[in-house]
Each structure stands twice: as structure tokens, then as C-alpha cells.
Design an enzyme around this catalytic site. Sequence first.
Site, short mmCIF file in Angstrom:
data_model
loop_
_atom_site.label_atom_id
_atom_site.label_comp_id
_atom_site.label_asym_id
_atom_site.label_seq_id
_atom_site.Cartn_x
_atom_site.Cartn_y
_atom_site.Cartn_z
N SER A 48 -2.45 -1.68 0.22
CA SER A 48 -1.00 -1.93 0.20
C SER A 48 -0.44 -2.66 1.42
O SER A 48 0.74 -3.02 1.42
CB SER A 48 -0.24 -0.62 0.02
OG SER A 48 -0.26 -0.23 -1.34
N LYS A 72 1.51 -5.91 1.04
CA LYS A 72 2.96 -6.01 0.84
C LYS A 72 3.68 -6.61 2.05
O LYS A 72 4.84 -7.01 1.93
CB LYS A 72 3.52 -4.63 0.50
CG LYS A 72 3.05 -4.17 -0.88
CD LYS A 72 3.20 -2.68 -1.12
CE LYS A 72 2.68 -2.33 -2.52
NZ LYS A 72 2.08 -1.02 -2.59
N SER A 99 5.87 2.21 -0.83
CA SER A 99 4.74 1.37 -1.25
C SER A 99 4.70 1.17 -2.77
O SER A 99 3.63 1.14 -3.37
CB SER A 99 3.42 1.97 -0.76
OG SER A 99 2.42 0.98 -0.64
N LYS A 116 2.96 0.05 8.02
CA LYS A 116 2.70 -0.02 6.58
C LYS A 116 1.32 0.56 6.31
O LYS A 116 0.32 0.11 6.89
CB LYS A 116 2.77 -1.46 6.08
CG LYS A 116 2.56 -1.58 4.57
CD LYS A 116 3.76 -1.08 3.79
CE LYS A 116 3.43 -0.76 2.35
NZ LYS A 116 2.72 0.54 2.19
#
Length: 230
Positions: free
Chosen positions: A11, A14, A69, A183
Site C-alpha cells: 500500500s 498510494k 489505506s 504510510k
Amino acid sequence: KNAFDKQYPASITKLLTFLLAIENTKLTDTVTMSHDAVFGIDRGSSHIGLDEGEQITMEDALYGMMLESANEVAWGIGEFVSGGSIEDFAKMMNERAVELGCLGTHFVNANGLPDENHYTTCYDMALITKACLKHDEFRKITGTRNHVIGPTNICEEERQLWQHCKMTNPDSKYYYEYCEGGKTGYTDQARTTLVTMADNGDMQLVAVVLYDFGNDAYIDTRAMFDYAYS
């Protein structure tokens, strides 16, 4: 260490989706969830329960993607930015990555769900994050602990969004006082991935960890920050 080895990002993909969104759209734009965005993801993966035809602002979409997420949101953002096609968005992602100096990155989707042709390197992710940090909106959103998406055209209930990076949470044993945001990512193939931003007042740092194991990603990130700051 192994800065140029190709790995699966999960993820943290992103971050590049965010960069393209902030460079090509307005926060007030309306993102409408397509059938593909809602049903094209593994329902066991991260999402915030948006439905086909549901509409949210780009700002709320970016919060949903970065804090929770949400994979369907990332897909929806990608379609919006590219004019309707995830394949076209992936092409935009790869072109932007090359512009930033990335040499070992190739993405095929907006959210980081597993694909053997979807990979990056620690160095490339640092370059992507460095570009993101030039935008105040990125700093604000990734540094936020909690955000609320209000009622939409389909859902009457509020959606509570929470930051998943434990290094921003004062109540976590992994809290890091200089952390400005992060993140997280995880898939079985990628293991734990983590990108974290820190600022001690003298120096801004980006730490990237790929193929780590659970909370070890926070311990390893702190070790890197402490080393650099000392």
C-alpha cells in the site's frame, strides 16, 4: 541497505497515487465510485465500504486512502485522474516515476494489491515521498490522526478514519516524537512495508522499509532516524 533491490510495495504505492492526484486535481473535485473500483478489490483487503455510484470529495478520498489505506478509494482516485482507466493511470504513474528519477519502479495499479509486474525499490519510494513532501496537503493529511467523512449521496452515516502509522500515535510504544506522518503497507507477498517522514527542526528525513515483519518495521525505522539524527 539494498536500496536498489526490487520488492513489492503493497500500500505504499498510494504515495504515488496521492502525488498524481494532488498534481492533477482539486480537493473540491467529486470522485464517483465505479463498479470496478468497488468490486475489483479483494474484500478482505483494506477499504472503507464505499458503494458503486457513491460520491465523495477528492479531499475526503485522499484522507480515506492515506489514513485507512482504502483500496477502492485509491482505485477511484486513479480512474478520476486518468479519465476513467486504471491502465491509463498506471501509465501516468510509471511516467511520473521516471521523471522523479526512479529506475526500479513499475506499477500496474493505484493501490498496491499484488501483481508480479508491480514493484519498486527503497530508493525510488524515497524519491516519490520527497516529491509528495513539497505539497502542504500531503503533510496535513498524512500527519492527521483522525478524519471524518460525512454523509454521502448513498450513506447517511459518518465514516471515522484513523491513521494506521503507530509512530504518529503518542499512546503507542512505537511513537516517535519527530514523526510527521507515514504510510503503512502489507500483503503476504510484500510483507510489511513502511514509509515514514520525520523532522527534528534541523533536518527532514524519509525512511523506507520494504519486506519487513510486523512491528519490526517501526523499530527499524526508528533505528534509521536515530542514526541519521545523531
